[in-house]
Scaffold this motif. Structure first.
Motif, PDB file in Angstrom:
ATOM      1  N   LEU A 185     -24.188 -30.669   4.009  1.00  0.00           N
ATOM      2  CA  LEU A 185     -25.226 -31.518   4.589  1.00  0.00           C
ATOM      3  C   LEU A 185     -25.020 -31.748   6.079  1.00  0.00           C
ATOM      4  N   GLU A 186     -23.828 -32.176   6.472  1.00  0.00           N
ATOM      5  CA  GLU A 186     -23.565 -32.440   7.884  1.00  0.00           C
ATOM      6  C   GLU A 186     -22.073 -32.588   8.121  1.00  0.00           C
ATOM      7  N   GLY A 187     -21.701 -32.584   9.402  1.00  0.00           N
ATOM      8  CA  GLY A 187     -20.318 -32.818   9.804  1.00  0.00           C
ATOM      9  C   GLY A 187     -20.258 -33.993  10.753  1.00  0.00           C
ATOM     10  N   ASN A 188     -19.197 -34.780  10.654  1.00  0.00           N
ATOM     11  CA  ASN A 188     -19.043 -35.986  11.476  1.00  0.00           C
ATOM     12  C   ASN A 188     -17.716 -35.925  12.218  1.00  0.00           C
ATOM     13  N   ILE A 189     -17.795 -35.922  13.549  1.00  0.00           N
ATOM     14  CA  ILE A 189     -16.555 -35.877  14.331  1.00  0.00           C
ATOM     15  C   ILE A 189     -16.130 -37.264  14.800  1.00  0.00           C
ATOM     16  N   ASN A 190     -17.047 -38.220  14.832  1.00  0.00           N
ATOM     17  CA  ASN A 190     -16.686 -39.607  15.130  1.00  0.00           C
ATOM     18  C   ASN A 190     -16.798 -40.411  13.842  1.00  0.00           C
ATOM     19  N   LEU A 191     -16.094 -39.929  12.821  1.00  0.00           N
ATOM     20  CA  LEU A 191     -16.242 -40.444  11.471  1.00  0.00           C
ATOM     21  C   LEU A 191     -15.661 -41.838  11.322  1.00  0.00           C
ATOM     22  N   ASP A 192     -16.111 -42.517  10.286  1.00  0.00           N
ATOM     23  CA  ASP A 192     -15.571 -43.833   9.957  1.00  0.00           C
ATOM     24  C   ASP A 192     -14.233 -43.656   9.235  1.00  0.00           C
ATOM     25  N   VAL A 193     -13.184 -44.222   9.800  1.00  0.00           N
ATOM     26  CA  VAL A 193     -11.852 -44.092   9.201  1.00  0.00           C
ATOM     27  C   VAL A 193     -11.574 -45.200   8.196  1.00  0.00           C
ATOM     28  N   VAL A 210     -26.902 -24.556   3.388  1.00  0.00           N
ATOM     29  CA  VAL A 210     -27.376 -25.815   3.959  1.00  0.00           C
ATOM     30  C   VAL A 210     -28.805 -26.050   3.478  1.00  0.00           C
ATOM     31  N   PRO A 211     -29.278 -27.298   3.471  1.00  0.00           N
ATOM     32  CA  PRO A 211     -30.665 -27.566   3.056  1.00  0.00           C
ATOM     33  C   PRO A 211     -31.657 -26.879   3.984  1.00  0.00           C
ATOM     34  N   ARG A 212     -32.741 -26.443   3.429  1.00  0.00           N
ATOM     35  CA  ARG A 212     -33.781 -25.787   4.216  1.00  0.00           C
ATOM     36  C   ARG A 212     -34.630 -26.840   4.931  1.00  0.00           C
ATOM     37  N   THR A 213     -34.965 -26.607   6.184  1.00  0.00           N
ATOM     38  CA  THR A 213     -35.836 -27.509   6.928  1.00  0.00           C
ATOM     39  C   THR A 213     -37.265 -26.989   6.845  1.00  0.00           C
ATOM     40  N   LEU A 222     -30.705 -29.719  13.296  1.00  0.00           N
ATOM     41  CA  LEU A 222     -31.300 -28.382  13.381  1.00  0.00           C
ATOM     42  C   LEU A 222     -30.307 -27.382  13.970  1.00  0.00           C
ATOM     43  N   ARG A 223     -29.645 -27.799  15.040  1.00  0.00           N
ATOM     44  CA  ARG A 223     -28.656 -26.913  15.667  1.00  0.00           C
ATOM     45  C   ARG A 223     -27.485 -26.663  14.701  1.00  0.00           C
ATOM     46  N   PHE A 224     -27.058 -27.711  14.021  1.00  0.00           N
ATOM     47  CA  PHE A 224     -25.959 -27.599  13.062  1.00  0.00           C
ATOM     48  C   PHE A 224     -26.330 -26.634  11.929  1.00  0.00           C
ATOM     49  N   ALA A 225     -27.542 -26.793  11.371  1.00  0.00           N
ATOM     50  CA  ALA A 225     -27.964 -25.931  10.267  1.00  0.00           C
ATOM     51  C   ALA A 225     -28.079 -24.481  10.708  1.00  0.00           C
ATOM     52  N   ALA A 226     -28.556 -24.258  11.928  1.00  0.00           N
ATOM     53  CA  ALA A 226     -28.680 -22.881  12.420  1.00  0.00           C
ATOM     54  C   ALA A 226     -27.319 -22.214  12.523  1.00  0.00           C
ATOM     55  N   ARG A 227     -26.315 -22.942  13.032  1.00  0.00           N
ATOM     56  CA  ARG A 227     -24.965 -22.377  13.135  1.00  0.00           C
ATOM     57  C   ARG A 227     -24.409 -22.074  11.736  1.00  0.00           C
ATOM     58  N   CYS A 228     -24.646 -22.975  10.796  1.00  0.00           N
ATOM     59  CA  CYS A 228     -24.125 -22.784   9.439  1.00  0.00           C
ATOM     60  C   CYS A 228     -24.803 -21.605   8.744  1.00  0.00           C
TER      61      CYS A 228
END
Length: 603
Positions: free
Chosen positions: A561-569, A350-353, A337-343
């Motif tokens: 859709l989303e962002g991942n900062i601890n992503l799978d490498v 972004v997808p609507r909630t 929710l916080r991520f979508a609001a910033r975007c």
């Protein structure tokens, strides 16, 4: 010792000189003890005097190192702990005087916690011993001799008639083992200080590949944050990880080895040797050996170019993305929710909630009429498709659940509210794939993972792209694989498909593994728009260094859709069959790893 510029410098001492000097010191102590009539257990014996002398030498050395490194915080803290260890050893020596003066009868109960504290402090100081074998070996020898001392000290006053060992012999053995334990710790400190400060040791002849450098910074900077891979804190204690690594290697060879032998010709013994060499010597994750196909001829040497989950998941990526101050106190990408609001504020699609549910209840964010469509329910703080469910519209405000039941809107909201009370979730409209991707899935959304990293000028650069197809969202496929397809950064052309299943680590598909149509060689017309959206997203979150963006190419255009900062490498490198060091991400990561190394005082 001072340099020509007036700065304190550690003297250049060869390892052999330290070891020979310590050996001569022990031999001279033995000769002096042999020539005197005073038993070794007496506080005025040569053994006792030389124990005091060794403590004094060790204390002077650690205080000297403290002065040398007074401006380097992490080194200063380490040598402060080392000085504390030497002071505790001095306190242990002082207990002998208390016994000899009659103030206390037995110092064993006092020595035991002091020696345990010494061993703990010395281990904390010598955690870099992995790159200096003599340092680690001396610490182990010190712990062994310390254990012998404590056992003999406990047995003082007793005798072992079966072995013809008198109580006096046991007391003398205790003092000798104490001296040698102290000497082992002091030698370890001398070698560590000499190695840490010597210009020849601190300057590497050539830079390491990105993967090897990441592991070096992680280990030497002590960047462990949280036990995520594996999710067991015990696995990160000294010695335990090595045991688990050997056990994991055996299990992998038994489970996967025969299939790999058939696919690549690498024998089971050869695979096991590879795993031990890479794991014990270089800290390489055993799973990555198979996922990245390093068992193939000539590929083991490429391990240095690959990052693994061990260093990235347990702290490296978290700290890398925390180098810049964040505007929010929380991880804004974890909360959808916080991520979508910033975007939305930045004008990003972004997808609507439609609905949000948590322990406080149900929060409607749209009119009931907006729910008359296929819906997608997912955790508010989850990753990927974990915990997600799709509800297919079968009539006006009526839906088919994943298990085949039929619900109306009220029942669906009630079910979502019950689930959200335990773990917050959101309800969004189901997105539909763009026509050029529609044949790659039956019901699920094909997502696009795009990796972006800041360059030296803090501008985002797209370094990787791949399509992701999640079989577990396709009930008719009866599979749990995640399929990845590499995307050429310049042309948008797709490459061959790979699975994330360990059992299929050697498999490669040019056609869809379930539906059968050709995939490799296609070109995505929407790729330029997807790249542009990922770049715009990173500019919206400029305090993050490396991000894995999940996007979708839908019938209505690209959606973030989303962002991942601890992503799978692991998966991007597997899909592209290339270590990060050999990709566009390599030079960018090297730059940021150097910044991280400076921040954590890694030489």
């Amino acid at each position: 010792m001072q340099s020509q510029t007036g700065r304190l410098r550690t003297p250049s001492i060869h390892t052999r000189t330290v070891l020979v000097g310590a050996s001569l010191f022990a031999l001279s102590t033995g000769l002096a003890q042999f020539l005197t009539d005073t038993p070794a257990w007496r506080f005025d014996s040569p053994v006792q005097y030389d124990s005091d002398f060794a403590v004094a030498v060790g204390l002077c050395w650690t205080l000297f190192q403290l002065a040398v490194h007074r401006k380097a915080q992490r080194e200063r803290e380490r040598w402060l702990m080392a000085s504390g260890a030497m002071l505790l050893l001095g306190a242990i020596q002082a207990t002998d005087l208390l016994v000899s003066s009659g103030l206390i009868h037995d110092d064993w109960l006092l020595d035991l916690p002091l020696w345990m504290a010494v061993a703990t402090l010395v281990h904390a100081v010598l955690r870099r011993g992995r790159e200096r074998p003599w340092v680690a070996m001396l610490w182990r020898a010190g712990v062994l001799l310390q254990t012998v001392f404590m056992l003999c000290d406990l047995c003082q006053g007793c005798s072992l008639p079966t072995w013809s060992i008198s109580a006096e012999d046991i007391a003398s053995l205790a003092e000798w083992s104490e001296l040698l334990a102290i000497e082992s710790y002091v030698m370890a400190f001398v070698l560590l200080g000499r190695a840490a400060s010597s210009p020849a040791m601190s300057t590497r002849r050539r830079p390491l590949a990105t993967g090897a450098e990441a592991r070096r910074v992680y280990e030497r900077g002590h960047l462990f944050q949280k036990a995520i891979y594996p999710p067991l804190r015990l696995a990160f204690y000294p010695g335990v990880r090595s045991v688990l690594l050997v056990a994991t290697s055996i299990g992998l060879v038994v489970a996967i080895g025969p299939a790999v032998r058939r696919a690549a010709g690498r024998s089971l013994v050869g695979q096991f040797v590879d795993l031990l060499v890479l794991g014990l010597r270089h800290g390489f994750d055993p799973l990555a050996y198979y996922f990245q196909e390093l068992y193939r001829p000539g590929r083991r040497a490429e391990a240095a170019t690959y990052l693994t989950r061990h260093e990235t998941k347990n702290g490296l990526l978290h700290l890398l993305n925390a180098l810049r101050p964040a505007p929010d106190a929380v991880n804004e990408m974890k909360d959808k929710l916080r991520f979508a609001a910033r975007c939305r504020h930045a004008g990003l699609p972004v997808p609507r909630t439609l609905l949000a549910c948590d322990e406080a209840g149900v929060a409607w964010q749209a009119a009931p009429s907006d729910f008359d469509r296929d819906l997608f329910l997912k955790p508010r703080s989850g990753r990927g498709a974990r915990g997600a469910s799709m509800f297919e519209r079968v009539g006006p405000l009526r839906y088919r659940t994943p298990d085949g039941d039929t619900l109306d809107l009220d029942a669906l909201v009630e079910r979502a509210g019950a689930r959200g009370h335990h773990a917050p979730l959101i309800v969004q409209p189901r997105l539909h794939n763009h026509a050029e991707l529609a044949d790659l899935a039956d019901q699920s959304l094909v997502t696009v993972r795009v990796l972006t990293c800041l360059d030296a000028q803090d501008q985002p650069v797209v370094t990787h792209g791949l399509l992701r197809i999640l079989s577990k969202l396709e009930p008719g496929w009866q599979r749990q694989d995640e399929y990845g397809i590499p995307i050429d950064l310049a042309s948008g052309q797709l490459g061959p498909i790979r699975s994330d299943r360990l059992a299929r680590c050697a498999d490669l598909y040019t056609h869809h593994p379930v539906k059968g149509q050709p995939v490799a060689g296609r070109a995505l017309a929407t790729w330029p728009a997807l790249k542009a959206l990922a770049m715009a997203a990173h500019r919206t979150f400029p305090h993050r260094i490396l991000v894995g963006w999940d996007l979708a190419s839908t019938v209505d255009g690209p959606v973030l859709l989303e962002g991942n900062i601890n992503l799978d490498v692991m998966f991007p490198q597997r899909v592209h069959r290339q270590g990060f060091a050999d990709s566009p991400l390599g030079p960018l990561l090297q730059h940021h790893l150097a910044t991280l190394a400076r921040a954590y005082d890694v030489d």
